[in-house]
Design an enzyme around this catalytic site. Sequence first.
Site, PDB file in Angstrom:
ATOM      1  N   ASP A 100       0.846  -1.209   0.000  1.00  0.00           N
ATOM      2  CA  ASP A 100       0.000   0.000   0.000  1.00  0.00           C
ATOM      3  C   ASP A 100       0.877   1.254   0.000  1.00  0.00           C
ATOM      4  O   ASP A 100       0.656   2.181  -0.788  1.00  0.00           O
ATOM      5  CB  ASP A 100      -0.896   0.052   1.254  1.00  0.00           C
ATOM      6  CG  ASP A 100      -1.832  -1.141   1.400  1.00  0.00           C
ATOM      7  OD1 ASP A 100      -3.043  -0.954   1.390  1.00  0.00           O
ATOM      8  OD2 ASP A 100      -1.334  -2.289   1.534  1.00  0.00           O
ATOM      9  N   GLU A 156      -5.204   7.451   0.605  1.00  0.00           N
ATOM     10  CA  GLU A 156      -5.632   6.737   1.820  1.00  0.00           C
ATOM     11  C   GLU A 156      -4.542   6.699   2.896  1.00  0.00           C
ATOM     12  O   GLU A 156      -4.833   6.863   4.077  1.00  0.00           O
ATOM     13  CB  GLU A 156      -6.049   5.294   1.474  1.00  0.00           C
ATOM     14  CG  GLU A 156      -6.508   4.551   2.732  1.00  0.00           C
ATOM     15  CD  GLU A 156      -6.855   3.090   2.515  1.00  0.00           C
ATOM     16  OE1 GLU A 156      -6.792   2.605   1.369  1.00  0.00           O
ATOM     17  OE2 GLU A 156      -7.192   2.437   3.523  1.00  0.00           O
ATOM     18  N   ASP A 172      -6.479   5.233  -3.948  1.00  0.00           N
ATOM     19  CA  ASP A 172      -6.446   4.076  -3.050  1.00  0.00           C
ATOM     20  C   ASP A 172      -5.363   3.145  -3.597  1.00  0.00           C
ATOM     21  O   ASP A 172      -5.561   2.472  -4.603  1.00  0.00           O
ATOM     22  CB  ASP A 172      -7.807   3.371  -3.043  1.00  0.00           C
ATOM     23  CG  ASP A 172      -7.909   2.350  -1.924  1.00  0.00           C
ATOM     24  OD1 ASP A 172      -6.857   1.928  -1.418  1.00  0.00           O
ATOM     25  OD2 ASP A 172      -9.044   1.976  -1.566  1.00  0.00           O
ATOM     26  N   ILE A 211      -3.918   0.368  -2.588  1.00  0.00           N
ATOM     27  CA  ILE A 211      -4.421  -1.013  -2.672  1.00  0.00           C
ATOM     28  C   ILE A 211      -5.817  -1.005  -2.054  1.00  0.00           C
ATOM     29  O   ILE A 211      -5.974  -0.741  -0.855  1.00  0.00           O
ATOM     30  CB  ILE A 211      -3.533  -2.031  -1.920  1.00  0.00           C
ATOM     31  CG1 ILE A 211      -2.177  -2.179  -2.629  1.00  0.00           C
ATOM     32  CG2 ILE A 211      -4.231  -3.408  -1.871  1.00  0.00           C
ATOM     33  CD1 ILE A 211      -1.253  -3.233  -2.029  1.00  0.00           C
ATOM     34  N   ASP A 212      -6.796  -1.231  -2.882  1.00  0.00           N
ATOM     35  CA  ASP A 212      -8.158  -1.355  -2.359  1.00  0.00           C
ATOM     36  C   ASP A 212      -8.412  -2.845  -2.209  1.00  0.00           C
ATOM     37  O   ASP A 212      -8.086  -3.629  -3.100  1.00  0.00           O
ATOM     38  CB  ASP A 212      -9.152  -0.730  -3.351  1.00  0.00           C
ATOM     39  CG  ASP A 212     -10.579  -0.811  -2.833  1.00  0.00           C
ATOM     40  OD1 ASP A 212     -10.771  -0.623  -1.613  1.00  0.00           O
ATOM     41  OD2 ASP A 212     -11.494  -1.060  -3.642  1.00  0.00           O
ATOM     42  N   THR A 257      -7.285  -4.434   0.766  1.00  0.00           N
ATOM     43  CA  THR A 257      -6.050  -4.924   1.398  1.00  0.00           C
ATOM     44  C   THR A 257      -6.276  -6.298   2.044  1.00  0.00           C
ATOM     45  O   THR A 257      -5.399  -7.161   2.016  1.00  0.00           O
ATOM     46  CB  THR A 257      -5.531  -3.903   2.441  1.00  0.00           C
ATOM     47  OG1 THR A 257      -5.379  -2.649   1.770  1.00  0.00           O
ATOM     48  CG2 THR A 257      -4.195  -4.306   3.023  1.00  0.00           C
ATOM     49  N   SER A 300     -12.644  -5.453  -3.134  1.00  0.00           N
ATOM     50  CA  SER A 300     -12.174  -4.262  -3.869  1.00  0.00           C
ATOM     51  C   SER A 300     -13.088  -3.755  -4.977  1.00  0.00           C
ATOM     52  O   SER A 300     -14.138  -4.331  -5.259  1.00  0.00           O
ATOM     53  CB  SER A 300     -10.774  -4.521  -4.470  1.00  0.00           C
ATOM     54  OG  SER A 300     -10.883  -5.189  -5.719  1.00  0.00           O
ATOM     55  N   LYS A 318     -15.091  -5.238  -8.289  1.00  0.00           N
ATOM     56  CA  LYS A 318     -16.545  -5.435  -8.471  1.00  0.00           C
ATOM     57  C   LYS A 318     -17.086  -4.437  -9.492  1.00  0.00           C
ATOM     58  O   LYS A 318     -17.857  -4.785 -10.371  1.00  0.00           O
ATOM     59  CB  LYS A 318     -17.289  -5.269  -7.127  1.00  0.00           C
ATOM     60  CG  LYS A 318     -16.946  -6.344  -6.104  1.00  0.00           C
ATOM     61  CD  LYS A 318     -17.820  -6.252  -4.873  1.00  0.00           C
ATOM     62  CE  LYS A 318     -17.373  -5.243  -3.841  1.00  0.00           C
ATOM     63  NZ  LYS A 318     -16.063  -5.503  -3.219  1.00  0.00           N
ATOM     64  N   ASP A 341     -12.542   4.745  -2.219  1.00  0.00           N
ATOM     65  CA  ASP A 341     -13.076   3.395  -2.410  1.00  0.00           C
ATOM     66  C   ASP A 341     -14.102   3.345  -3.544  1.00  0.00           C
ATOM     67  O   ASP A 341     -14.571   2.253  -3.895  1.00  0.00           O
ATOM     68  CB  ASP A 341     -13.745   2.890  -1.122  1.00  0.00           C
ATOM     69  CG  ASP A 341     -12.733   2.398  -0.094  1.00  0.00           C
ATOM     70  OD1 ASP A 341     -11.631   2.002  -0.503  1.00  0.00           O
ATOM     71  OD2 ASP A 341     -13.048   2.422   1.112  1.00  0.00           O
TER      72      ASP A 341
END
Length: 409
Positions: free
Chosen positions: A102, A125, A190, A192-193, A195, A320, A323, A350
């Site tokens: 991240d 983030e 973000d 890493i969405d 995580t 994450s 979707k 997000d």
Amino acid sequence: MKLSTLKIADIPRPLLLLSLLILALSTLTTFTARLTQLSRQLSLPSIRRFTTTSPTMSSYAKELEIAQLAVQRATLLTKKVFHEKVKGTTDKSDKSPVTIGDYGAQALIITAIRRAFPHDEIVGEEEASDLRSKSSLSGQIWQLVQAARLEDDKAEETLGGPVKSEDEMLDMIDEGRSGGGAKGRIWALDPIDGTKGFLRGGQYAVCLALMVDGDVKVGVLGCPNLPIDDSAQLDEKAGEDATDEGNGVLFSAVAGEGATSRPLTRGGLAEGKTIHMREIEDITQATFCESVEAAHSSHGDQFEIAKKLGISKKSVRMDSQAKYGSIARGAGDLYLRLPVRKDYQEKIWDHAAGDLIVREAGGEVTDANGKRLDFSKGRTLSENSGVVAAPKAVHAQVLEAVKSVLGSK
Ligand SMILES: Nc1ncnc2c1ncn2[C@@H]1O[C@H](COP(=O)(O)O)[C@@H](OP(=O)(O)O)[C@H]1O
Ligand SMILES: [Mg+2]
Ligand SMILES: [Mg+2]
Ligand SMILES: [Mg+2]
């Protein structure tokens, strides 16, 4: 004949006409470029549309290119960490996990934005305060950041070159501390969405969006573990045991210009394809997506909503913004995210990129009350509650089921 005594009448007619034509063309080009620059600064979409000389020339061409390359470069780093057993995981003050992946991805992406657009604000983030007191963790991230180079010199040059030092890396991470808001150019990042999915071996996404005066204009999602093939349909196992081997897709969208997917590469950008949501003829056959984590959205409410719509297929649980990308390309149809806790405010990073990509692919994204997501309120979506994303034609029907289930609680 002396140059000083040259009269216009002495110049041959064809030469004179050619010179006048060149002069007129160069004046027009300078004027158009200046007008485009002005309209960008003043955020005047109507002038921008007028000055866009070809339909394939994006209004945010440079922003889109930088965002896509920066996200693609950051996935080189996240993929490396994904395959490590030890991912340098620590807990943040809200008890949520953060990894060296991240931090590294945030440093790389912010550096690219800073080099290309020094005056833009960034809502990221992560922040570096924990790293400043943990020098071994910071050292590990610095190793990863130095190694993350695209295998394409021109692409690296476009991104303005590498991060210069460990100190610069920490400073860049902290450049993501903007409070957001309704004015000006603000990026939402973000790194890493998902995580938790990243740690579990599931789906995750590197997410970046540009907002102008509170509206999302550019959105990019790097999803290393999703299949390249847009037509690969999601099944209920799609969110589990994910891998980047043979996989990896980069989604993008520009407001008013549609949504695209292209394979993630280790170098320059691959050729893109326009993506669309699937047209659903029978809602009972829809595939609906939800979070893996029950703490992030109400599996119970979502089950009841699906039942009300006559959907009998099991949901696809996936971490994450993968979707959003999946439904935008018609690999699934609906994304439901209903709040578990009344006091939780969704974070703009997000949703910003995914919201635009789905809307540009023919979808509608609202909260559980039917309101558009409002990215102008700061770092969180404080005016919204939950997320309901669906193809335009069936969104009202889905929303009705959402309201009926939530209203009867
Ligand atoms: N109580 C909660 N309700 C909704 N979202 C939450 C939450 N707690 C954390 N999240 C967010 O859920 C995101 C992951 O979404 P998903 O469940 O769709 O994978 C997390 O992003 P990060 O992984 O970037 O921290 C985090 O910001
Ligand atoms: Mg997090
Ligand atoms: Mg997130
Ligand atoms: Mg994150």
